[in-house]
Design a protein around this motif. Structure first.
Motif, short mmCIF file in Angstrom:
data_model
loop_
_atom_site.label_atom_id
_atom_site.label_comp_id
_atom_site.label_asym_id
_atom_site.label_seq_id
_atom_site.Cartn_x
_atom_site.Cartn_y
_atom_site.Cartn_z
N ASP A 314 0.67 -1.13 -0.23
CA ASP A 314 -0.02 0.10 0.12
C ASP A 314 0.86 1.01 0.04
O ASP A 314 0.55 2.26 -0.82
N SER A 315 1.91 1.09 0.83
CA SER A 315 2.83 2.51 1.07
C SER A 315 3.71 2.49 -0.45
O SER A 315 3.55 3.78 -0.95
N PHE A 317 2.40 1.47 -3.27
CA PHE A 317 1.40 2.17 -4.28
C PHE A 317 1.27 3.90 -4.21
O PHE A 317 0.87 4.49 -5.26
N TYR A 318 1.05 4.00 -2.90
CA TYR A 318 0.85 5.43 -2.35
C TYR A 318 1.75 6.39 -3.35
O TYR A 318 1.46 7.43 -4.00
N PHE A 319 3.08 5.97 -3.24
CA PHE A 319 4.10 6.72 -3.98
C PHE A 319 3.97 6.68 -5.60
O PHE A 319 3.82 7.71 -6.18
N ARG A 320 3.56 5.51 -5.83
CA ARG A 320 3.80 5.22 -7.39
C ARG A 320 2.15 6.19 -7.94
O ARG A 320 2.30 6.80 -9.01
N SER A 321 1.22 6.34 -7.11
CA SER A 321 -0.11 6.85 -7.64
C SER A 321 0.44 8.59 -7.95
O SER A 321 -0.26 9.18 -8.36
N PRO A 326 8.54 2.51 -8.53
CA PRO A 326 8.80 1.85 -7.39
C PRO A 326 10.08 1.64 -6.57
O PRO A 326 10.09 1.54 -5.51
N LEU A 333 11.01 4.47 1.43
CA LEU A 333 10.45 3.89 2.61
C LEU A 333 11.16 3.46 3.67
O LEU A 333 11.11 3.44 4.66
#
Lengths: 360, 252
Positions: A314-315, A317-321, A326, A333
């Motif tokens: 989830d973390s 993905f939050y960056f990727r969004s 990645p 992270l």
């Protein structure tokens, strides 16, 4: 391995062997935590006499005295050591020291004492007198294998920032710390992996009202090893210890953490918390962790826990969004996981060594 | 050209169909609201559009600014100008909001071949947006969403949106967990961005009508059973609020 062992001076080797095995008084004591066999660790150690004399700045302040290479006061050494039969053998081996460097703080110091090298040949004994205050920064430039003993007397306050970031060599370090009545120690301990980095730490809360805050973090990559054995002993009532340890293993690194809390029979209303969180960033990484509690009375409040996990999807993905790759997300992270334990005044270089990023 | 063009989208999770032939076109500058009961597929739609792993697209296509959206990585979608305001923003201890936003801005600028904002531009922009959203600028030094209240997290999503300047945003239940004041601040923040960016499109996913008092939609759609079963103007949202979803034909 044998080549390195052969370079040890006979005196060093004797001393290290004294450390690795129990003192004669109790020949049965063995390493109770198995992941880095003592004998093999010893063989990995490079020449311990290389480091030379101590290098400490801030000694010119009023209220500080430093004397090198003096005979230890046996009674004083004995008081530094926990009376607990469970003290690690390496701590009790202090009794074997032939000479020590003595650093005494007798005031509330305005400037930090900065230790860049300790003399590998004998312990550095730091005494902080009653009601004194000091900030100590130990940012070692060499991988000295040494001992540091810290005696925090009644009502004294110490903030101790320790960074071990030399990745090329091996070391076996010992910390023995004792807190008397109402003494406070805030210890920030940061380390990178190396060929082998081993730490044996014994911190005793020996006076009522003593308080320990310990934040520690480590990162190991490639084939590095790091092995930390923290022993926190409560031997007086109304003592408090809070420990947070965050570790990262990447590549084929192996990290080992043992966090032992001992609370004696007379230590009513002791508080002790320990958490060890580990991130294994790769399939080849290994995190060993073992929190331990040994409690001898029922009027205490304790918690301990350990986790080994991976970066949360989830973390990432939050960056990727938000448009971040990645790889960058994982790097940030991981740095954040370490940095969330960082307190006090670490230099930019120290941050860089530990998190790969020098930012605040 | 439509900004977002969804044709007959079918999505499954663990083999179970969640979206069952959803079609929707959103033009530049349009604000669309999707409403629907729990389990109708609202969040699945937002996740699939943003590229969250774990969803299987079994049919249909999605074009964003003329390009095949579903073949892009999540970070590519963001760099093309698609923004998702999360229903549950993630807490990232140890990474400050400032570092997070700077990294995002630099990544997006690089992907677009633009020069990244300078530190001064970054600070100026963030301070202004933070003030508009009633966020204390000190929050920039704190960990991403770390220890934030529900309302602060949602405001932070809108701050990120306003700062990253997307061409289109999906607001996934941005109103959930907000009190009246926070709802107003968030609504004003989005409206402000809409007004200053006439081409900006919004897909607003919500359970309730109340956010639509602040962000006025051009079109309202009802999602049920993984498809859009009814479309209309704003009055549809008011009718749903009054009568509930009971009267909606959910048969697919």
């Amino acid at each position: 391995m044998s080549r390195l062992a052969g370079r040890l001076s006979s005196q060093s080797r004797d001393r290290l062997e004294a450390l690795s095995t129990a003192p004669q008084a109790d020949p049965k004591v063995r390493e109770s935590w198995k992941y880095n066999p003592v004998n093999r660790s010893l063989a990995l150690l490079s020449d311990v006499d290389v480091a030379g004399p101590s290098a400490i700045s801030g000694l010119d302040q009023r209220g500080v005295s430093f004397i090198e290479n003096v005979q230890p006061d046996e009674a004083e050494i004995a008081t530094l050591l926990s009376q607990s039969v469970n003290s690690p053998p390496s701590a009790r081996a202090l009794l074997l020291a032939e000479s020590v460097d003595r650093l005494i703080v007798n005031d509330r110091l305005a400037l930090p004492l900065r230790i860049t090298r300790t003399d590998a040949r004998h312990p550095l004994l730091i005494t902080v007198s009653p009601q004194s205050e000091v900030v100590i920064e130990e940012l070692a430039e060499t991988s000295a294998t040494g001992w540091i003993c810290l005696h925090v007397r009644d009502g004294a306050m110490v903030s101790y920032n320790r960074l071990r970031s030399e990745r090329a060599s091996s070391e076996w370090q010992r910390l023995v710390m004792k807190l008397e009545r109402d003494a406070r120690l805030h210890l920030n301990h940061y380390a990178t992996g190396s060929t082998l980095r081993r730490l044996d730490a014994l911190i005793e809360l020996a006076g009522a009202g003593a308080e320990l805050d310990l934040q520690s973090a480590w990162t190991a990559a490639a084939r590095e090893k790091i092995d930390q054995q923290w022993h926190v002993e409560h031997t007086a009532p109304q003592t408090t210890s809070r420990q947070v340890h965050h570790g990262i293993a990447d590549g084929n690194a192996t990290t080992t953490f043992r966090g032992r809390i001992f609370i004696g029979t007379d230590c009513r209303q002791a508080n002790a918390d320990l958490i060890n969180r580990n991130l294994a960033l790769s399939a080849g990484a290994t995190c060993n962790t073992k929190p331990e509690l040994e409690i001898h009375n029922d009027d205490v409040r304790c918690s301990h826990g350990a986790t080994v996990g991976q970066l949360s999807d989830d973390s990432v993905f939050y960056f990727r969004s938000r448009g971040v790759s990645p790889n960058t997300a994982r790097r940030l992270l991981a740095a954040g996981f370490i940095r969330s334990t960082l307190r006090g005044s670490l230099s930019a270089g120290a941050r860089l060594a530990l998190t790969g990023t020098a930012d605040e | 050209m439509n900004r977002l063009d969804i044709r007959d989208l079918r999505v499954a999770v663990n083999g179970k169909g969640i979206l069952n032939g959803l079609s929707l076109q959103i033009g530049p500058g349009e604000v669309h609201a999707i409403m629907g009961p729990n389990g109708s597929g609202k969040s699945t739609l937002s996740h699939v559009l943003a590229g969250r792993p774990g969803y299987e697209v079994t049919g249909g296509e999605v074009r964003f600014r003329g390009e095949d959206l579903l073949s892009m990585e999540p970070e590519q979608r963001a760099c093309k100008g698609l923004f998702l305001a999360f229903q549950y923003p993630v807490e990232i201890p140890g990474v400050s909001n400032m570092e997070f936003l700077r990294t995002a801005a630099e990544s997006q600028a690089k992907a677009r071949g633009e020069s990244p904002p300078t530190a001064v531009e970054l600070m100026r922009s963030l301070r202004q947006i933070a003030a508009e959203l009633h966020l204390n600028p000190d929050f920039l030094k704190r960990g991403v969403n770390e220890g934030f209240s529900g309302g602060e997290k949602k405001r932070n999503e809108i701050l990120q949106m306003s700062f990253l300047r997307p061409a289109m945003s999906i607001l996934d239940e941005t109103d959930s967990g907000l009190d009246i004041d926070a709802l107003r601040i968030v609504g004003e923040g989005v409206t402000r961005y809409i007004r200053s960016n006439p081409e900006f499109s919004v897909l607003l996913i919500t359970h309730y009508q109340r956010l639509l008092n602040h962000i006025v939609p051009d079109h309202v759609h009802v999602l049920a059973g993984g498809r859009i079963v009814e479309s209309g103007d704003r009055s549809l949202a008011l009718r749903l609020e009054a009568k509930g979803y009971a009267g909606i034909d959910t048969a697919s």
